[in-house]
Design a protein around this motif. Structure first.
Motif, PDB file in Angstrom:
ATOM      1  N   PHE A  84      -4.578  -0.027   0.767  1.00  0.00           N
ATOM      2  CA  PHE A  84      -4.885  -0.970   1.847  1.00  0.00           C
ATOM      3  C   PHE A  84      -4.687  -0.230   3.171  1.00  0.00           C
ATOM      4  N   PRO A  85      -5.607   0.697   3.496  1.00  0.00           N
ATOM      5  CA  PRO A  85      -5.389   1.632   4.603  1.00  0.00           C
ATOM      6  C   PRO A  85      -5.550   1.072   6.015  1.00  0.00           C
ATOM      7  N   GLN A  86      -6.050  -0.144   6.144  1.00  0.00           N
ATOM      8  CA  GLN A  86      -6.128  -0.806   7.456  1.00  0.00           C
ATOM      9  C   GLN A  86      -6.828   0.075   8.504  1.00  0.00           C
ATOM     10  N   VAL A  87      -7.955   0.641   8.153  1.00  0.00           N
ATOM     11  CA  VAL A  87      -8.669   1.574   9.025  1.00  0.00           C
ATOM     12  C   VAL A  87      -8.999   0.949  10.378  1.00  0.00           C
TER      13      VAL A  87
ATOM     14  N   ALA B  21       4.157   0.839   9.049  1.00  0.00           N
ATOM     15  CA  ALA B  21       3.647   0.468   7.728  1.00  0.00           C
ATOM     16  C   ALA B  21       4.695  -0.301   6.938  1.00  0.00           C
ATOM     17  N   TRP B  22       4.318  -1.497   6.530  1.00  0.00           N
ATOM     18  CA  TRP B  22       5.122  -2.283   5.604  1.00  0.00           C
ATOM     19  C   TRP B  22       4.710  -1.856   4.202  1.00  0.00           C
TER      20      TRP B  22
ATOM     21  N   THR C 239      -7.355   8.024   2.027  1.00  0.00           N
ATOM     22  CA  THR C 239      -7.826   6.829   2.730  1.00  0.00           C
ATOM     23  C   THR C 239      -8.932   6.140   1.937  1.00  0.00           C
ATOM     24  N   ALA C 240      -9.760   6.924   1.265  1.00  0.00           N
ATOM     25  CA  ALA C 240     -10.864   6.368   0.469  1.00  0.00           C
ATOM     26  C   ALA C 240     -10.383   5.586  -0.744  1.00  0.00           C
ATOM     27  N   LEU C 241      -9.094   5.628  -1.050  1.00  0.00           N
ATOM     28  CA  LEU C 241      -8.551   4.845  -2.164  1.00  0.00           C
ATOM     29  C   LEU C 241      -8.476   3.353  -1.838  1.00  0.00           C
TER      30      LEU C 241
END
Length: 116
Positions: free
Chosen positions: A7-10, A25-26, A96-98
């Motif tokens: 859940f990278p929040q781009v 980051a939580w 990040t692509a995960l």
């Protein structure tokens, strides 16, 4: 905010950085359940470090403040080792692509949160 490789929040991170907001980051390690992901373990093997160090280095590379839970001195020391790990841009991009639609730990979206 909840932020980890799944859940990278781009978009949120880009907004925060554009506005001088430090993003914390939580659950930066997603409670550890992503530490066996092949992308992460392959990068860890290439650098001869732990999967946790890779994920924490990913946060650092993205200018995210990650504060992982670590009860033991050994795990705390291991986590600090992430400061010595520099991921290349391709590795950061691969992690990040995960990101995935079901990557959020807490199913309650804060954008539409309603108190019951």
């Amino acid at each position: 905010i909840e932020l980890h490789p799944y859940f990278p929040q781009v978009e949120q991170l880009a907004y925060d950085q554009a506005n001088g907001i430090i993003t914390e980051a939580w659950s930066p390690l997603r409670r550890g359940d992503l530490l066996s992901d092949p992308v992460i373990t392959d990068i860890a093997a290439a650098h001869q470090v732990s999967a946790g160090q890779v994920v924490l280095a990913w946060h650092i590379a993205r200018d995210v403040l990650a504060i992982p839970k670590a009860a033991s001195p050994e795990r705390q020391s291991e986590n600090l080792g992430a400061l010595d790990l520099a991921l290349d841009p391709g590795e950061v991009e691969a992690i990040t692509a995960l990101g995935r639609a079901d990557g959020r730990i807490n199913a309650q979206d804060p954008a539409v949160y309603e108190e019951f």
